[in-house]
Design a protein around this motif. Structure first.
Motif, mmCIF file in Angstrom:
data_model
loop_
_atom_site.group_PDB
_atom_site.id
_atom_site.type_symbol
_atom_site.label_atom_id
_atom_site.label_comp_id
_atom_site.label_asym_id
_atom_site.label_seq_id
_atom_site.Cartn_x
_atom_site.Cartn_y
_atom_site.Cartn_z
ATOM 1 N N MET A 78 22.469 -24.460 -43.055
ATOM 2 C CA MET A 78 21.644 -23.290 -43.348
ATOM 3 C C MET A 78 22.340 -22.034 -42.850
ATOM 4 S SD MET A 78 17.631 -22.761 -42.569
ATOM 5 C CE MET A 78 16.810 -21.191 -42.748
ATOM 6 N N GLN A 79 22.227 -20.960 -43.618
ATOM 7 C CA GLN A 79 22.865 -19.690 -43.256
ATOM 8 C C GLN A 79 21.860 -18.760 -42.574
ATOM 9 O OE1 GLN A 79 24.237 -18.238 -47.026
ATOM 10 N NE2 GLN A 79 26.119 -19.447 -46.996
ATOM 11 N N PHE A 80 22.339 -18.092 -41.538
ATOM 12 C CA PHE A 80 21.549 -17.083 -40.837
ATOM 13 C C PHE A 80 22.320 -15.773 -40.836
ATOM 14 C CE2 PHE A 80 20.181 -21.129 -39.109
ATOM 15 C CZ PHE A 80 18.799 -21.005 -39.103
ATOM 16 N N GLY A 81 21.612 -14.684 -41.080
ATOM 17 C CA GLY A 81 22.281 -13.394 -41.099
ATOM 18 C C GLY A 81 21.313 -12.254 -40.958
ATOM 19 N N ILE A 82 21.803 -11.074 -41.231
ATOM 20 C CA ILE A 82 20.994 -9.861 -41.152
ATOM 21 C C ILE A 82 21.158 -9.057 -42.430
ATOM 22 C CG2 ILE A 82 21.042 -9.699 -38.639
ATOM 23 C CD1 ILE A 82 23.226 -7.551 -38.950
ATOM 24 N N PHE A 83 20.136 -8.259 -42.710
ATOM 25 C CA PHE A 83 20.243 -7.319 -43.817
ATOM 26 C C PHE A 83 19.802 -5.953 -43.332
ATOM 27 C CE2 PHE A 83 15.805 -8.460 -44.076
ATOM 28 C CZ PHE A 83 15.158 -7.328 -44.545
ATOM 29 N N THR A 84 20.370 -4.931 -43.938
ATOM 30 C CA THR A 84 20.019 -3.555 -43.605
ATOM 31 C C THR A 84 19.651 -2.814 -44.877
ATOM 32 O OG1 THR A 84 20.824 -1.461 -42.663
ATOM 33 C CG2 THR A 84 22.451 -2.859 -43.743
ATOM 34 N N VAL A 85 18.691 -1.897 -44.769
ATOM 35 C CA VAL A 85 18.379 -1.028 -45.901
ATOM 36 C C VAL A 85 19.036 0.339 -45.736
ATOM 37 C CG1 VAL A 85 16.229 -2.201 -46.441
ATOM 38 C CG2 VAL A 85 16.201 -0.248 -44.868
ATOM 39 N N GLY A 86 19.649 0.573 -44.567
ATOM 40 C CA GLY A 86 20.408 1.799 -44.369
ATOM 41 C C GLY A 86 19.584 3.063 -44.313
ATOM 42 N N ASP A 87 18.384 2.978 -43.751
ATOM 43 C CA ASP A 87 17.539 4.172 -43.651
ATOM 44 C C ASP A 87 18.016 5.085 -42.523
ATOM 45 O OD1 ASP A 87 16.680 1.977 -41.974
ATOM 46 O OD2 ASP A 87 14.985 3.237 -41.364
ATOM 47 N N VAL A 88 17.903 6.378 -42.755
ATOM 48 C CA VAL A 88 18.154 7.382 -41.717
ATOM 49 C C VAL A 88 16.789 7.854 -41.237
ATOM 50 C CG1 VAL A 88 19.196 9.604 -41.174
ATOM 51 C CG2 VAL A 88 20.320 8.072 -42.811
ATOM 52 N N THR A 89 16.370 7.362 -40.084
ATOM 53 C CA THR A 89 15.022 7.588 -39.585
ATOM 54 C C THR A 89 15.068 8.162 -38.177
ATOM 55 O OG1 THR A 89 14.214 5.730 -40.906
ATOM 56 C CG2 THR A 89 12.792 6.485 -39.119
ATOM 57 N N THR A 90 14.205 9.106 -37.910
ATOM 58 C CA THR A 90 14.130 9.722 -36.593
ATOM 59 C C THR A 90 13.662 8.715 -35.555
ATOM 60 O OG1 THR A 90 13.633 11.873 -37.574
ATOM 61 C CG2 THR A 90 13.054 11.576 -35.255
ATOM 62 N N ASP A 91 14.330 8.710 -34.429
ATOM 63 C CA ASP A 91 13.897 7.900 -33.292
ATOM 64 C C ASP A 91 12.669 8.576 -32.680
ATOM 65 O OD1 ASP A 91 13.461 6.754 -30.789
ATOM 66 O OD2 ASP A 91 15.592 6.556 -30.334
ATOM 67 N N PRO A 92 11.480 7.973 -32.803
ATOM 68 C CA PRO A 92 10.272 8.656 -32.327
ATOM 69 C C PRO A 92 10.217 8.806 -30.814
ATOM 70 C CG PRO A 92 9.756 6.408 -32.955
ATOM 71 C CD PRO A 92 11.175 6.647 -33.365
ATOM 72 N N THR A 93 11.044 8.058 -30.081
ATOM 73 C CA THR A 93 11.016 8.151 -28.623
ATOM 74 C C THR A 93 11.877 9.298 -28.107
ATOM 75 O OG1 THR A 93 12.886 6.625 -28.296
ATOM 76 C CG2 THR A 93 10.678 5.668 -28.500
ATOM 77 N N THR A 94 12.818 9.770 -28.925
ATOM 78 C CA THR A 94 13.683 10.875 -28.501
ATOM 79 C C THR A 94 13.586 12.087 -29.419
ATOM 80 O OG1 THR A 94 15.572 10.091 -29.806
ATOM 81 C CG2 THR A 94 15.329 9.213 -27.565
ATOM 82 N N GLY A 95 13.062 11.903 -30.628
ATOM 83 C CA GLY A 95 13.013 12.979 -31.605
ATOM 84 C C GLY A 95 14.336 13.233 -32.295
ATOM 85 N N ARG A 96 15.331 12.385 -32.043
ATOM 86 C CA ARG A 96 16.659 12.595 -32.615
ATOM 87 C C ARG A 96 16.823 11.808 -33.912
ATOM 88 N NH1 ARG A 96 21.796 10.716 -32.975
ATOM 89 N NH2 ARG A 96 23.445 12.301 -32.869
ATOM 90 N N THR A 97 17.400 12.477 -34.925
ATOM 91 C CA THR A 97 17.707 11.829 -36.196
ATOM 92 C C THR A 97 19.217 11.704 -36.338
ATOM 93 O OG1 THR A 97 15.768 12.863 -37.198
ATOM 94 C CG2 THR A 97 17.405 11.918 -38.691
ATOM 95 N N PRO A 98 19.748 10.502 -36.541
ATOM 96 C CA PRO A 98 21.197 10.384 -36.711
ATOM 97 C C PRO A 98 21.640 11.053 -38.000
ATOM 98 C CG PRO A 98 20.115 8.306 -37.216
ATOM 99 C CD PRO A 98 19.054 9.209 -36.657
ATOM 100 N N SER A 99 22.874 11.494 -38.018
ATOM 101 C CA SER A 99 23.440 12.047 -39.248
ATOM 102 C C SER A 99 23.763 10.911 -40.209
ATOM 103 C CB SER A 99 24.716 12.833 -38.945
ATOM 104 O OG SER A 99 25.749 11.959 -38.505
ATOM 105 N N GLU A 100 23.988 11.252 -41.469
ATOM 106 C CA GLU A 100 24.399 10.232 -42.438
ATOM 107 C C GLU A 100 25.692 9.560 -41.989
ATOM 108 O OE1 GLU A 100 22.573 11.685 -46.694
ATOM 109 O OE2 GLU A 100 24.498 12.527 -46.076
ATOM 110 N N HIS A 101 26.624 10.364 -41.480
ATOM 111 C CA HIS A 101 27.894 9.812 -41.008
ATOM 112 C C HIS A 101 27.660 8.799 -39.892
ATOM 113 C CE1 HIS A 101 32.170 9.726 -39.990
ATOM 114 N NE2 HIS A 101 31.823 9.862 -38.716
#
Length: 372
Positions: free
Chosen positions: A1-24
């Motif tokens: 059986m294979q195990f892995g991860i998937f990402t949707v690549g969202d750019v979302t603000t961290d609600p605990t710091t208020g910081r949003t990462p850049s696209e880069h």
């Protein structure tokens, strides 16, 4: 059986710091996550495809090609490839090229996506989503399996004596999963071709996905590819872990509450009860994931989301360490118990090549070619 991860690549603000990462920053983080996934012993890294904010993975083959050059073992996949709005000719060529660069460590998950406006952006009609998925995938299969293609359909210009280049590695196209969260037509399509079916069950109750998976299994057997138990199934999951359950809940709750997809409705506790989301200790993730077999039968691929809704990269990498050290080894052992020998593993390039060669008498040449 294979195990892995998937990402949707969202750019979302961290609600605990208020910081949003850049696209880069987010793009670079996704590469780091993929490399870390291989480092901790996972089998698959999959990226979504999106063409709208707040998402960044608009070019999966570019990203996966970059990752392929920096990894050695992990399978590179998509979650999903938009079969409706991408040209099948471009999909055929792009992913065959990636297959060569990654030495076969490539498969795809076909899907229609969940963003209606993307259709007119690429000159398509959202009302034709299912017919587009059916016609485009039929053409893609021909392009990968026939050297010279003559084809005419409804949604693109005809092809006359066309050869897609490069040809698939070793003459074996990448394995295809069909991803769906709502459409029985896609489960039927996956079964018709004997492909895999991936039910990304992270937002809705399990009964909905049980119906889709059962339909796929029934039709897979109907088309003669094997028994229902031998159908190729994948499912999703969403986890956040700490050594102590209460610490995980306390840390993750702000991300849940501010999530556009999850927040504003049921509480975190209610959501965990109704969906695969597991926020807690590694043991709780193990126990919850093992229940998926009770719901869906023996299956071949389990992908987790660990990096969405603004969770910072440091915490994501910590999740991967926990998965690799404490969770996946136990899941591999437990899922192997009482697994019928007739249930196949998830296809890989090596297994598909071996099956092709065995069917052709070990020559590696198709019967049609050897008869010429």
């Amino acid at each position: 059986m294979q195990f892995g991860i998937f990402t949707v690549g969202d750019v979302t603000t961290d609600p605990t710091t208020g910081r949003t990462p850049s696209e880069h920053e987010r793009i670079k983080a996704m590469v780091t996550i993929a490399q870390k996934a291989e480092e901790v012993g996972l089998d698959v890294f999959a990226t979504g495809e999106h063409h709208n904010r707040p998402f960044v993975p608009s070019s999966p083959t570019t990203m996966l090609g970059w990752i392929a050059a920096r990894t050695d073992r992990i399978i590179l996949s998509t979650a999903t490839t938009l079969i409706t709005t991408n040209d099948p000719v471009k999909i055929a060529e792009d992913y065959a090229m990636l297959q060569h660069l990654a030495d076969g460590r490539v498969d795809l998950m076909m899907g229609r996506g969940n963003t209606g406006p993307v259709y007119p952006w690429f000159g398509k009609d959202v009302r034709q989503g299912i017919p587009l998925a059916i016609e485009n995938y039929g053409l893609l299969r021909k392009l990968w399996r026939e050297d010279v293609v003559d084809w005419e359909g409804k949604f693109r210009t005809p092809l006359q004596s066309f050869t897609s280049t490069p040809r698939p590695l070793d003459g074996v196209p990448p394995f295809v999963w069909h991803g769906s969260i709502r459409s029985p037509e896609i489960a039927e399509q996956a079964a018709y071709y004997g492909d895999g079916f991936f039910a990304n069950n992270i937002f809705w109750p399990k009964k909905h996905f049980q119906r889709l998976i059962n339909l796929y299994r029934e039709r897979y057997a109907h088309y003669g590819y094997g028994t229902q138990e031998q159908a190729i199934v994948g499912v999703g999951g969403h986890v956040f872990m700490r050594a102590r359950s209460q610490d995980a809940v306390r840390e993750f709750r702000p991300f849940f509450d501010h999530s556009p997809q999850m927040g504003g409705g049921p509480s975190l506790e209610e959501y965990m009860e109704q969906t695969p989301l597991t926020v807690g200790s590694p043991q709780e993730v193990i126990e919850k994931t093992l229940t998926f077999r009770e719901s869906f039968g023996d299956y071949q691929r389990q992908l987790f989301n660990v990096d969405g809704v603004g969770v910072p990269l440091k915490a994501v990498l910590e999740q991967l360490d926990i998965l690799g050290e404490e969770v996946i080894p136990v899941l591999r052992k437990e899922f192997a118990k009482n697994r019928p020998v007739s249930v196949p593993d998830a296809p890989t390039h090596a297994s598909l090549l071996a099956a092709r060669d065995a069917a052709n008498g070990g020559t590696g040449i198709s019967p049609e070619v050897s008869a010429v």
